[in-house]
Design a protein around this motif. Structure first.
Motif, PDB file in Angstrom:
ATOM      1  N   PRO A  44     -32.713   1.898  20.549  1.00 20.03           N
ATOM      2  CA  PRO A  44     -32.461   3.005  21.474  1.00 20.03           C
ATOM      3  C   PRO A  44     -32.148   2.582  22.911  1.00 20.03           C
ATOM      4  O   PRO A  44     -31.938   3.440  23.762  1.00 20.03           O
ATOM      5  N   THR A  45     -32.068   1.293  23.153  1.00 21.38           N
ATOM      6  CA  THR A  45     -31.706   0.826  24.490  1.00 21.38           C
ATOM      7  C   THR A  45     -30.251   0.372  24.563  1.00 21.38           C
ATOM      8  O   THR A  45     -29.785  -0.044  25.618  1.00 21.38           O
ATOM      9  N   SER A  46     -29.527   0.467  23.452  1.00 23.80           N
ATOM     10  CA  SER A  46     -28.145  -0.011  23.397  1.00 23.80           C
ATOM     11  C   SER A  46     -27.174   1.038  23.929  1.00 23.80           C
ATOM     12  O   SER A  46     -26.990   2.096  23.305  1.00 23.80           O
ATOM     13  N   PRO A  47     -26.514   0.759  25.050  1.00 23.22           N
ATOM     14  CA  PRO A  47     -25.511   1.697  25.557  1.00 23.22           C
ATOM     15  C   PRO A  47     -24.366   1.931  24.561  1.00 23.22           C
ATOM     16  O   PRO A  47     -23.873   3.054  24.443  1.00 23.22           O
ATOM     17  N   ALA A  48     -23.957   0.887  23.846  1.00 25.33           N
ATOM     18  CA  ALA A  48     -22.857   1.047  22.882  1.00 25.33           C
ATOM     19  C   ALA A  48     -23.255   1.997  21.758  1.00 25.33           C
ATOM     20  O   ALA A  48     -22.457   2.847  21.337  1.00 25.33           O
ATOM     21  N   ARG A  49     -24.480   1.865  21.281  1.00 27.74           N
ATOM     22  CA  ARG A  49     -24.941   2.752  20.201  1.00 27.74           C
ATOM     23  C   ARG A  49     -25.114   4.180  20.708  1.00 27.74           C
ATOM     24  O   ARG A  49     -24.775   5.134  20.016  1.00 27.74           O
ATOM     25  N   ALA A  50     -25.623   4.314  21.918  1.00 26.77           N
ATOM     26  CA  ALA A  50     -25.769   5.646  22.507  1.00 26.77           C
ATOM     27  C   ALA A  50     -24.409   6.304  22.687  1.00 26.77           C
ATOM     28  O   ALA A  50     -24.236   7.486  22.386  1.00 26.77           O
ATOM     29  N   SER A  51     -23.434   5.537  23.156  1.00 24.94           N
ATOM     30  CA  SER A  51     -22.093   6.079  23.376  1.00 24.94           C
ATOM     31  C   SER A  51     -21.442   6.516  22.073  1.00 24.94           C
ATOM     32  O   SER A  51     -20.835   7.590  21.994  1.00 24.94           O
ATOM     33  N   ALA A  52     -21.554   5.686  21.051  1.00 22.78           N
ATOM     34  CA  ALA A  52     -20.966   6.025  19.749  1.00 22.78           C
ATOM     35  C   ALA A  52     -21.612   7.283  19.177  1.00 22.78           C
ATOM     36  O   ALA A  52     -20.922   8.176  18.660  1.00 22.78           O
ATOM     37  N   LEU A  53     -22.937   7.367  19.273  1.00 26.34           N
ATOM     38  CA  LEU A  53     -23.636   8.554  18.773  1.00 26.34           C
ATOM     39  C   LEU A  53     -23.259   9.788  19.583  1.00 26.34           C
ATOM     40  O   LEU A  53     -23.006  10.854  19.024  1.00 26.34           O
ATOM     41  N   ALA A  54     -23.183   9.646  20.906  1.00 31.82           N
ATOM     42  CA  ALA A  54     -22.815  10.784  21.749  1.00 31.82           C
ATOM     43  C   ALA A  54     -21.418  11.301  21.403  1.00 31.82           C
ATOM     44  O   ALA A  54     -21.191  12.514  21.372  1.00 31.82           O
ATOM     45  N   THR A  55     -20.502  10.399  21.112  1.00 30.69           N
ATOM     46  CA  THR A  55     -19.148  10.819  20.721  1.00 30.69           C
ATOM     47  C   THR A  55     -19.185  11.599  19.415  1.00 30.69           C
ATOM     48  O   THR A  55     -18.543  12.655  19.290  1.00 30.69           O
ATOM     49  N   ALA A  56     -19.942  11.104  18.441  1.00 31.18           N
ATOM     50  CA  ALA A  56     -20.055  11.811  17.158  1.00 31.18           C
ATOM     51  C   ALA A  56     -20.683  13.189  17.355  1.00 31.18           C
ATOM     52  O   ALA A  56     -20.203  14.185  16.794  1.00 31.18           O
ATOM     53  N   LEU A  57     -21.734  13.264  18.159  1.00 30.23           N
ATOM     54  CA  LEU A  57     -22.399  14.546  18.404  1.00 30.23           C
ATOM     55  C   LEU A  57     -21.487  15.507  19.163  1.00 30.23           C
ATOM     56  O   LEU A  57     -21.443  16.706  18.866  1.00 30.23           O
ATOM     57  N   ASN A  58     -20.759  14.994  20.134  1.00 29.04           N
ATOM     58  CA  ASN A  58     -19.820  15.822  20.885  1.00 29.04           C
ATOM     59  C   ASN A  58     -18.745  16.389  19.948  1.00 29.04           C
ATOM     60  O   ASN A  58     -18.420  17.571  20.004  1.00 29.04           O
ATOM     61  N   ASN A  59     -18.226  15.546  19.061  1.00 28.22           N
ATOM     62  CA  ASN A  59     -17.219  16.012  18.108  1.00 28.22           C
ATOM     63  C   ASN A  59     -17.808  17.030  17.137  1.00 28.22           C
ATOM     64  O   ASN A  59     -17.153  18.020  16.789  1.00 28.22           O
ATOM     65  N   ALA A  60     -19.041  16.791  16.700  1.00 24.66           N
ATOM     66  CA  ALA A  60     -19.704  17.747  15.809  1.00 24.66           C
ATOM     67  C   ALA A  60     -19.880  19.086  16.521  1.00 24.66           C
ATOM     68  O   ALA A  60     -19.724  20.149  15.910  1.00 24.66           O
ATOM     69  N   GLY A  61     -20.188  19.033  17.816  1.00 27.90           N
ATOM     70  CA  GLY A  61     -20.286  20.266  18.594  1.00 27.90           C
ATOM     71  C   GLY A  61     -18.964  21.004  18.649  1.00 27.90           C
ATOM     72  O   GLY A  61     -18.910  22.227  18.499  1.00 27.90           O
ATOM     73  N   PHE A  62     -17.887  20.267  18.831  1.00 32.10           N
ATOM     74  CA  PHE A  62     -16.556  20.882  18.851  1.00 32.10           C
ATOM     75  C   PHE A  62     -16.246  21.534  17.506  1.00 32.10           C
ATOM     76  O   PHE A  62     -15.771  22.668  17.449  1.00 32.10           O
ATOM     77  N   PHE A  63     -16.517  20.821  16.420  1.00 28.44           N
ATOM     78  CA  PHE A  63     -16.264  21.381  15.088  1.00 28.44           C
ATOM     79  C   PHE A  63     -17.077  22.661  14.884  1.00 28.44           C
ATOM     80  O   PHE A  63     -16.562  23.661  14.386  1.00 28.44           O
ATOM     81  N   ALA A  64     -18.355  22.621  15.271  1.00 30.60           N
ATOM     82  CA  ALA A  64     -19.214  23.797  15.103  1.00 30.60           C
ATOM     83  C   ALA A  64     -18.705  24.963  15.945  1.00 30.60           C
ATOM     84  O   ALA A  64     -18.703  26.111  15.489  1.00 30.60           O
ATOM     85  N   LYS A  65     -18.258  24.670  17.164  1.00 29.98           N
ATOM     86  CA  LYS A  65     -17.709  25.736  18.026  1.00 29.98           C
ATOM     87  C   LYS A  65     -16.478  26.353  17.379  1.00 29.98           C
ATOM     88  O   LYS A  65     -16.321  27.568  17.345  1.00 29.98           O
ATOM     89  N   GLN A  66     -15.612  25.517  16.831  1.00 26.54           N
ATOM     90  CA  GLN A  66     -14.402  26.014  16.168  1.00 26.54           C
ATOM     91  C   GLN A  66     -14.742  26.897  14.970  1.00 26.54           C
ATOM     92  O   GLN A  66     -13.984  27.794  14.637  1.00 26.54           O
ATOM     93  N   ASP A  67     -15.893  26.626  14.361  1.00 28.64           N
ATOM     94  CA  ASP A  67     -16.352  27.420  13.214  1.00 28.64           C
ATOM     95  C   ASP A  67     -17.188  28.626  13.643  1.00 28.64           C
ATOM     96  O   ASP A  67     -17.768  29.308  12.799  1.00 28.64           O
ATOM     97  N   SER A  68     -17.267  28.863  14.958  1.00 31.84           N
ATOM     98  CA  SER A  68     -18.076  29.948  15.540  1.00 31.84           C
ATOM     99  C   SER A  68     -19.565  29.804  15.249  1.00 31.84           C
ATOM    100  O   SER A  68     -20.305  30.784  15.235  1.00 31.84           O
ATOM    101  N   ASP A  69     -20.013  28.579  15.010  1.00 26.13           N
ATOM    102  CA  ASP A  69     -21.438  28.294  14.832  1.00 26.13           C
ATOM    103  C   ASP A  69     -21.961  27.824  16.192  1.00 26.13           C
ATOM    104  O   ASP A  69     -22.177  26.636  16.429  1.00 26.13           O
TER     105      ASP A  69
END
Length: 124
Positions: A44-69
């Motif tokens: 949990p101290t790895s900036p690269a891992r945090a960045s990769a996870l944040a990108t996936a979560l951000n994209n998942a948020g976009f997908f959910a928004k597009q689905d009106s969830d």
């Protein structure tokens, strides 16, 4: 599956979504997010891992928004913002992009007061 292939799955999910292959996109993003969450949990101290996870979560948020969830989208965006703010800082372009996505989510929900508040915060 390693973290690098998980990041590739995040990109593939976006491509599949653009091709209107929604179920495949959800599957790829779900698998990628699980892998990236585990990788971040392991270090949990790895900036690269945090960045990769944040990108996936951000994209998942976009997908959910597009689905009106909107509830799910808000959860994903909040977690992505927490990671980006913590690892990149409040003024980093990726952090600001996630905040902007929260404004877009508020707009999709019809919450113009929240949109105005978020956008004003970005422009401070």
């Amino acid at each position: 599956i390693d973290r690098a292939s998980a990041s590739t799955r995040v990109v593939l999910a976006s491509v599949l979504r653009a091709q209107n292959k929604i179920d495949q996109a959800r599957n790829e993003l779900s698998v990628a997010t699980e892998i990236l969450q585990q990788a971040f949990h392991d270090d949990p101290t790895s900036p690269a891992r945090a960045s990769a996870l944040a990108t996936a979560l951000n994209n998942a948020g976009f997908f959910a928004k597009q689905d009106s969830d909107f509830t799910t989208a808000a959860t994903y965006y909040s977690r992505a913002l927490e990671l980006r703010h913590g690892f990149l800082g409040p003024d980093h372009p990726q952090t600001i992009a996630t905040i902007h996505n929260q404004a877009e989510l508020a707009d999709a929900r019809g919450d113009s007061d929240e949109v105005g508040r978020i956008r004003a915060d970005i422009l401070k």
